[in-house]
Design an enzyme around this catalytic site. Structure first.
Site, mmCIF file in Angstrom:
data_model
loop_
_atom_site.group_PDB
_atom_site.id
_atom_site.type_symbol
_atom_site.label_atom_id
_atom_site.label_comp_id
_atom_site.label_asym_id
_atom_site.label_seq_id
_atom_site.Cartn_x
_atom_site.Cartn_y
_atom_site.Cartn_z
ATOM 1 N N LYS A 41 0.847 -1.205 0.000
ATOM 2 C CA LYS A 41 0.000 0.000 0.000
ATOM 3 C C LYS A 41 0.876 1.246 0.000
ATOM 4 C CE LYS A 41 -0.312 -0.254 5.053
ATOM 5 N NZ LYS A 41 -1.155 -0.667 6.196
ATOM 6 N N TYR A 262 15.919 30.024 9.042
ATOM 7 C CA TYR A 262 14.734 30.781 9.464
ATOM 8 C C TYR A 262 14.639 30.822 10.982
ATOM 9 C CZ TYR A 262 12.725 30.675 4.737
ATOM 10 O OH TYR A 262 12.484 30.846 3.406
HETATM 11 C C1 LIG Z 1 -0.409 -1.661 6.870
HETATM 12 C C2 LIG Z 1 -1.024 -2.935 7.281
HETATM 13 C C3 LIG Z 1 -0.254 -4.104 7.368
HETATM 14 C C4 LIG Z 1 1.243 -4.108 7.266
HETATM 15 O O1 LIG Z 1 1.731 -3.673 8.513
HETATM 16 P P1 LIG Z 1 3.298 -3.547 8.838
HETATM 17 O O2 LIG Z 1 3.311 -3.116 10.251
HETATM 18 O O3 LIG Z 1 3.826 -2.505 7.921
HETATM 19 O O4 LIG Z 1 3.915 -4.873 8.612
HETATM 20 C C5 LIG Z 1 -0.910 -5.305 7.607
HETATM 21 N N1 LIG Z 1 -2.245 -5.331 7.791
HETATM 22 C C6 LIG Z 1 -3.014 -4.224 7.751
HETATM 23 C C7 LIG Z 1 -4.457 -4.340 7.982
HETATM 24 C C8 LIG Z 1 -2.423 -2.995 7.514
HETATM 25 O O5 LIG Z 1 -3.192 -1.890 7.507
#
Ligand SMILES: *Cc1c(COP(=O)(O)O)cnc(C)c1O
Length: 369
Positions: A41, A262
């Site tokens: 994702k 800044y």
């Molecule tokens: C993002 C996500 C994962 C992966 O999690 P990690 O901690 O990056 O391994 C797995 N399951 C769900 C439902 C997620 O939202």
């Protein structure tokens, strides 16, 4: 010689696909007989899903997860037909047919989503695949305890669904001693017992390290594949995947008492040499790294001095003595000495946010794959 686009870029991001593959193998070895998916994702946590997913597939990965349907539609052409692509957010009303058309499998998170999916399967006259998610304590996505009651009393509601997995998600898995973990495990087992028999899918990266009780049939790691430490407070077994090199654009000597950046938030306590590097918060080099982060060059730590600007960050390079970086040369903003988790700690965040913030202006290199 350098690619001209690389030579003109303000920063170079190198993604080591072979390291991602090695991390996948390490997780799979820990999982024994449990299958290992790849969570890709958010463009594979900022690293490029269209490059990362095929690299994982080359290691034998056949299950991929994204968050949104449009991410899935974009990724599907990069996967082979025997790979399953799941959408964590499920399918929103009105786009069920798009899911089917692109061979994308939703994670059904509510009774209305279940009903829409069975409705479509009836109208198409075939069983449609899906994952069913139950909430076991995170209160984010998945069937609530109340919805589980309703479904358990009326299991025919799942008729027409090819139930590929029952899944849930851990809230505190990176803290091995956290009481939530065992509680969620128990609730997940209860939920599975009340649903039609289907393989279980439970552990994220950190969940894999909670031990075999948490593995079930399919694990869903993301962050650990990309080098983020899966266990809080323990040495990181994962290989670093990302190197971010920022280009030095100017070097200057300042007197004691000179202010930098800044707001003049850093004052040179003694004569110092300052390098300005062409990476800023617009590139995901977080503003919270001002006066806290550090770059490295060779074995020398070069502290960030002053605030991070939109397009630049200023470093105290006095430690390099008579060998200051020449304009056009590079320093490591993320790398061997300052891995993602160390940068995250300096920024007061987690490695996930450092990775997913990585900017669109970087010249990107992929190693291996
Ligand atoms: C993002 C996500 C994962 C992966 O999690 P990690 O901690 O990056 O391994 C797995 N399951 C769900 C439902 C997620 O939202």
């Amino acid at each position: 010689m350098l690619d001209t686009r690389e030579a003109s870029a303000g920063a170079v991001l190198t993604v080591d696909l072979d390291a991602i593959r090695a991390n996948y193998r390490l997780l799979r070895d820990r999982l024994g007989g449990t299958a290992c998916a790849g969570v890709v994702k958010a463009d594979a946590y900022g690293l490029g899903a269209s490059r990362v997913a095929p690299a994982l597939a080359a290691e034998g990965c056949r299950h991929f997860f994204v968050a949104h349907l449009d991410e899935a539609i974009a990724l599907r052409p990069h996967l082979s037909d025997d790979a399953d692509l799941f959408v964590l957010h499920g399918v929103m009303p009105g786009v069920e047919a798009d899911c089917v058309a692109h061979r994308i499998i939703p994670v059904l998170n509510s009774l209305p989503q279940i009903d829409a999916w069975t409705g479509l399967s009836r109208s198409l006259g075939r069983r449609l695949p899906a994952i069913l998610q139950v909430d076991t304590g995170m209160s984010r996505l998945g069937l609530s305890a109340r919805e589980m009651e309703i479904l358990a009393a009326d299991p025919a509601r799942l008729d027409g669904i090819d139930l590929r997995f029952v899944m849930s998600h851990l809230a505190c898995a990176e803290q091995q001693g956290h009481g939530m973990n065992a509680g969620q495990l128990a609730r997940f087992r209860e939920a599975r017992a009340r649903l039609p028999a289907a393989p279980g899918c439970f552990a994220n990266s950190s969940g894999i390290f909670l031990g075999p009780d948490y593995h079930f049939d399919l694990a869903r790691p993301g962050a650990a594949l990309y080098g983020v430490a899966p266990v809080a407070g323990a040495p990181n077994p994962m290989r670093g995947v990302v190197r971010l090199q920022g280009r030095v654009i100017q070097v200057r000597d300042v007197e004691a008492g000179a202010r930098v950046g800044y707001g003049g938030t850093w004052t040179a306590p003694a004569p110092a040499r300052i390098a300005t590097v062409s990476v800023g918060y617009a590139d995901g080099y977080l503003r919270s790294l001002g006066n806290r982060g550090a770059a490295w060059r060779g074995g020398a730590r070069l502290p960030v001095v002053g605030v991070v600007s939109m397009d630049t960050v200023t470093l105290d390079v006095s430690a390099l003595g008579d060998h200051p970086p020449a304009p056009g040369s590079m320093v490591d903003l993320i790398g061997e000495h300052n891995p993602v988790d160390a940068v995250a700690e300096a920024a007061g965040t987690i490695g996930y946010e450092i990775l997913t913030s990585l900017g669109g202006r970087y010249f990107r290199h992929y190693l291996g794959g």
